[in-house]
Write a protein that holds these residues in place. Structure first.
Motif, PDB file in Angstrom:
ATOM      1  N   PRO A  68       0.806  -1.230   0.000  1.00 19.97           N
ATOM      2  CA  PRO A  68       0.000   0.000   0.000  1.00 19.97           C
ATOM      3  C   PRO A  68       0.839   1.281   0.000  1.00 19.97           C
ATOM      4  O   PRO A  68       0.509   2.243  -0.706  1.00 19.97           O
ATOM      5  CB  PRO A  68      -0.830  -0.119   1.290  1.00 19.97           C
ATOM      6  N   THR A  69       1.929   1.297   0.771  1.00 22.72           N
ATOM      7  CA  THR A  69       2.790   2.489   0.798  1.00 22.72           C
ATOM      8  C   THR A  69       3.455   2.708  -0.550  1.00 22.72           C
ATOM      9  O   THR A  69       3.505   3.836  -1.071  1.00 22.72           O
ATOM     10  CB  THR A  69       3.866   2.336   1.889  1.00 22.72           C
ATOM     11  N   THR A  70       3.966   1.634  -1.143  1.00 28.27           N
ATOM     12  CA  THR A  70       4.623   1.755  -2.440  1.00 28.27           C
ATOM     13  C   THR A  70       3.633   2.162  -3.523  1.00 28.27           C
ATOM     14  O   THR A  70       3.962   2.930  -4.430  1.00 28.27           O
ATOM     15  CB  THR A  70       5.294   0.424  -2.820  1.00 28.27           C
ATOM     16  N   ALA A  71       2.402   1.654  -3.437  1.00 23.63           N
ATOM     17  CA  ALA A  71       1.378   2.013  -4.417  1.00 23.63           C
ATOM     18  C   ALA A  71       1.033   3.497  -4.319  1.00 23.63           C
ATOM     19  O   ALA A  71       0.861   4.182  -5.341  1.00 23.63           O
ATOM     20  CB  ALA A  71       0.135   1.160  -4.196  1.00 23.63           C
ATOM     21  N   LEU A  72       0.930   4.003  -3.094  1.00 25.50           N
ATOM     22  CA  LEU A  72       0.660   5.428  -2.917  1.00 25.50           C
ATOM     23  C   LEU A  72       1.820   6.267  -3.450  1.00 25.50           C
ATOM     24  O   LEU A  72       1.610   7.294  -4.106  1.00 25.50           O
ATOM     25  CB  LEU A  72       0.430   5.727  -1.436  1.00 25.50           C
ATOM     26  N   TYR A  73       3.039   5.811  -3.202  1.00 30.91           N
ATOM     27  CA  TYR A  73       4.206   6.520  -3.733  1.00 30.91           C
ATOM     28  C   TYR A  73       4.205   6.487  -5.261  1.00 30.91           C
ATOM     29  O   TYR A  73       4.548   7.485  -5.918  1.00 30.91           O
ATOM     30  CB  TYR A  73       5.477   5.871  -3.186  1.00 30.91           C
ATOM     31  N   ALA A  74       3.793   5.347  -5.849  1.00 24.03           N
ATOM     32  CA  ALA A  74       3.706   5.255  -7.306  1.00 24.03           C
ATOM     33  C   ALA A  74       2.673   6.231  -7.857  1.00 24.03           C
ATOM     34  O   ALA A  74       2.865   6.832  -8.922  1.00 24.03           O
ATOM     35  CB  ALA A  74       3.344   3.823  -7.710  1.00 24.03           C
ATOM     36  N   ARG A  75       1.572   6.400  -7.132  1.00 23.22           N
ATOM     37  CA  ARG A  75       0.541   7.348  -7.573  1.00 23.22           C
ATOM     38  C   ARG A  75       1.051   8.779  -7.513  1.00 23.22           C
ATOM     39  O   ARG A  75       0.756   9.594  -8.391  1.00 23.22           O
ATOM     40  CB  ARG A  75      -0.696   7.187  -6.692  1.00 23.22           C
ATOM     41  N   MET A  76       1.850   9.083  -6.497  1.00 19.34           N
ATOM     42  CA  MET A  76       2.367  10.440  -6.347  1.00 19.34           C
ATOM     43  C   MET A  76       3.466  10.756  -7.351  1.00 19.34           C
ATOM     44  O   MET A  76       3.759  11.919  -7.624  1.00 19.34           O
ATOM     45  CB  MET A  76       2.886  10.628  -4.915  1.00 19.34           C
ATOM     46  N   THR A  77       4.100   9.718  -7.907  1.00 20.24           N
ATOM     47  CA  THR A  77       5.196   9.924  -8.870  1.00 20.24           C
ATOM     48  C   THR A  77       4.870   9.277 -10.216  1.00 20.24           C
ATOM     49  O   THR A  77       5.782   8.854 -10.939  1.00 20.24           O
ATOM     50  CB  THR A  77       6.508   9.322  -8.319  1.00 20.24           C
ATOM     51  N   ARG A  78       3.592   9.198 -10.551  1.00 17.34           N
ATOM     52  CA  ARG A  78       3.185   8.428 -11.733  1.00 17.34           C
ATOM     53  C   ARG A  78       3.762   9.000 -13.025  1.00 17.34           C
ATOM     54  O   ARG A  78       3.959   8.262 -13.997  1.00 17.34           O
ATOM     55  CB  ARG A  78       1.666   8.354 -11.824  1.00 17.34           C
ATOM     56  N   ARG A  79       4.057  10.308 -13.073  1.00 15.74           N
ATOM     57  CA  ARG A  79       4.620  10.886 -14.301  1.00 15.74           C
ATOM     58  C   ARG A  79       6.091  10.505 -14.475  1.00 15.74           C
ATOM     59  O   ARG A  79       6.672  10.746 -15.533  1.00 15.74           O
ATOM     60  CB  ARG A  79       4.466  12.411 -14.288  1.00 15.74           C
ATOM     61  N   ARG A  80       6.691   9.933 -13.466  1.00 13.99           N
ATOM     62  CA  ARG A  80       8.110   9.552 -13.532  1.00 13.99           C
ATOM     63  C   ARG A  80       8.296   8.078 -13.896  1.00 13.99           C
ATOM     64  O   ARG A  80       9.435   7.595 -13.946  1.00 13.99           O
ATOM     65  CB  ARG A  80       8.775   9.819 -12.181  1.00 13.99           C
ATOM     66  N   GLY A  81       7.209   7.368 -14.107  1.00 11.87           N
ATOM     67  CA  GLY A  81       7.328   5.951 -14.439  1.00 11.87           C
ATOM     68  C   GLY A  81       7.463   5.084 -13.197  1.00 11.87           C
ATOM     69  O   GLY A  81       7.184   5.514 -12.078  1.00 11.87           O
ATOM     70  N   TRP A  82       7.904   3.851 -13.423  1.00 16.14           N
ATOM     71  CA  TRP A  82       7.968   2.872 -12.336  1.00 16.14           C
ATOM     72  C   TRP A  82       9.348   2.798 -11.671  1.00 16.14           C
ATOM     73  O   TRP A  82       9.536   2.036 -10.721  1.00 16.14           O
ATOM     74  CB  TRP A  82       7.619   1.489 -12.877  1.00 16.14           C
ATOM     75  N   SER A  83      10.292   3.546 -12.184  1.00 21.12           N
ATOM     76  CA  SER A  83      11.654   3.414 -11.654  1.00 21.12           C
ATOM     77  C   SER A  83      11.731   3.821 -10.185  1.00 21.12           C
ATOM     78  O   SER A  83      12.374   3.139  -9.374  1.00 21.12           O
ATOM     79  CB  SER A  83      12.633   4.249 -12.478  1.00 21.12           C
ATOM     80  N   ARG A  84      11.042   4.913  -9.836  1.00 21.43           N
ATOM     81  CA  ARG A  84      11.147   5.391  -8.453  1.00 21.43           C
ATOM     82  C   ARG A  84      10.460   4.477  -7.445  1.00 21.43           C
ATOM     83  O   ARG A  84      11.035   4.203  -6.388  1.00 21.43           O
ATOM     84  CB  ARG A  84      10.624   6.826  -8.368  1.00 21.43           C
ATOM     85  N   PRO A  85       9.249   3.975  -7.709  1.00 21.79           N
ATOM     86  CA  PRO A  85       8.672   3.010  -6.762  1.00 21.79           C
ATOM     87  C   PRO A  85       9.533   1.766  -6.598  1.00 21.79           C
ATOM     88  O   PRO A  85       9.649   1.226  -5.485  1.00 21.79           O
ATOM     89  CB  PRO A  85       7.315   2.680  -7.390  1.00 21.79           C
ATOM     90  N   LEU A  86      10.143   1.303  -7.683  1.00 25.37           N
ATOM     91  CA  LEU A  86      11.008   0.123  -7.580  1.00 25.37           C
ATOM     92  C   LEU A  86      12.269   0.446  -6.773  1.00 25.37           C
ATOM     93  O   LEU A  86      12.755  -0.398  -6.000  1.00 25.37           O
ATOM     94  CB  LEU A  86      11.367  -0.387  -8.972  1.00 25.37           C
ATOM     95  N   LEU A  87      12.806   1.646  -6.959  1.00 24.20           N
ATOM     96  CA  LEU A  87      13.956   2.063  -6.149  1.00 24.20           C
ATOM     97  C   LEU A  87      13.554   2.213  -4.684  1.00 24.20           C
ATOM     98  O   LEU A  87      14.362   1.930  -3.779  1.00 24.20           O
ATOM     99  CB  LEU A  87      14.521   3.378  -6.678  1.00 24.20           C
ATOM    100  N   PHE A  88      12.343   2.666  -4.434  1.00 26.17           N
ATOM    101  CA  PHE A  88      11.818   2.744  -3.066  1.00 26.17           C
ATOM    102  C   PHE A  88      11.854   1.359  -2.422  1.00 26.17           C
ATOM    103  O   PHE A  88      12.316   1.191  -1.283  1.00 26.17           O
ATOM    104  CB  PHE A  88      10.389   3.291  -3.112  1.00 26.17           C
ATOM    105  N   GLY A  89      11.372   0.348  -3.150  1.00 25.60           N
ATOM    106  CA  GLY A  89      11.404  -1.015  -2.637  1.00 25.60           C
ATOM    107  C   GLY A  89      12.817  -1.540  -2.456  1.00 25.60           C
ATOM    108  O   GLY A  89      13.109  -2.265  -1.496  1.00 25.60           O
ATOM    109  N   ALA A  90      13.722  -1.142  -3.355  1.00 25.65           N
ATOM    110  CA  ALA A  90      15.121  -1.572  -3.237  1.00 25.65           C
ATOM    111  C   ALA A  90      15.771  -0.992  -1.988  1.00 25.65           C
ATOM    112  O   ALA A  90      16.513  -1.680  -1.269  1.00 25.65           O
ATOM    113  CB  ALA A  90      15.894  -1.160  -4.484  1.00 25.65           C
TER     114      ALA A  90
END
Length: 296
Positions: A83-105
């Protein structure tokens, strides 16, 4: 209005489309993390096949353990992190998936470092205390003590503060926001640090019950997920404390009756040897003193 009509950003249709895209991105990220958790569970089960799942089992070489530990953390923590990563993905959706994946890393990096620390403490304990922590001597008392400490920690102010950060993803993200890829790593690491403060005692309890046991992994992962997601926060922490306390008492008093607990093989052999050892009070000339005669 045709499908090719360009929607104005301020129109109702434009807002609806933007919201729909955001929801899709959020659900997609949840699906990705849940799929990763499922793959990690499968990989963990494959690597642990045939291993001793009891308390105090050997952890192997540091490189092998580190790899297994990171996969274990992905399996156990990604469902509650989704849920936290999904919310972060929504907040950075114009940047693609790289940042949520880096968040998880970044999240896994902190838990990987914690695993190395746990490995060092485990090795140091074995070298210093040796046979004193064997199951048939002080091992089950030590395991029960670790579980009791984990139960007490559930009710401490520090646990409450750390759990509050884990249960409030929007507040955490807004309060620690950093832009860019490096910011994504930093935010994931900070979130993992709060999560570590929340869950370290539960992970210590996993070591006490059998860190290579899928059964206890599943139980601890379920407790973590419930604490972080269900609305009844106090009920979750008090319930977890109760489960840990019951396990602590059972491990000390009746370990053979604890479902899923694998008693270390060495302890069973030692107990059988003690039971089979001739009594010093056996009278001379009895069949026990001359086993060959007794078999005739």
């Amino acid at each position: 209005m045709s499908a090719s009509t360009v929607l104005r950003p301020g129109s109702e249709e434009g807002e609806f489309t933007a919201t729909l895209k955001a929801v899709r991105a959020e659900l997609a990220m949840v699906a990705v993390f849940l799929a990763a958790a499922g793959a990690a569970w499968w990989s963990t089960a494959d690597r642990m096949a045939g291993m001793d799942a009891g308390p105090g089992t050997d952890l192997g070489a540091v490189g092998w353990f580190s790899g297994v530990w990171v996969v274990m953390m992905a399996a156990m923590m990604f469902p509650s992190l989704a849920p936290t990563t999904a919310l972060y993905a929504r907040m950075t959706r114009r940047r693609g998936w790289s940042r949520p994946l880096l968040f998880g890393a970044g999240y896994l990096l902190v838990w990987g470092a914690a695993g190395l620390g746990a490995y060092g403490v485990f090795r140091l304990g074995k070298n210093v205390f040796g046979g004193d922590l064997a199951w048939h001597t002080g091992g089950r008392w030590f395991a029960g003590g670790v579980l009791a400490i984990a139960a007490i920690y559930e009710l401490t102010p520090l646990k409450d503060v750390c759990l509050g950060k884990c249960r409030s993803p929007l507040g955490f993200l807004l309060g620690t926001w950093r832009d860019g890829n490096r910011g994504a790593l930093e935010m994931g690491s900070k979130h993992a640090a709060w999560c570590l403060g929340c869950c370290w005692a539960l992970m210590a309890g996993l070591f006490a019950l059998g860190v290579m046991s899928l059964t206890w992994m599943a139980l601890i992962a379920a407790l973590i997920a419930l604490e972080k997601t269900i609305p009844w926060r106090r009920a979750a922490t008090w319930g977890t404390a109760g489960v840990l306390l019951v396990l602590a008492i059972a491990v000390i008093a009746t370990p053979h009756d604890v479902p899923g607990l694998v008693i270390p093989t060495g302890a069973q052999h030692a107990m059988h040897s003690m039971m089979a050892k001739p009594s010093s009070r056996t009278p001379k000339g009895s069949a026990a003193e001359f086993p060959a005669v007794a078999r005739l």
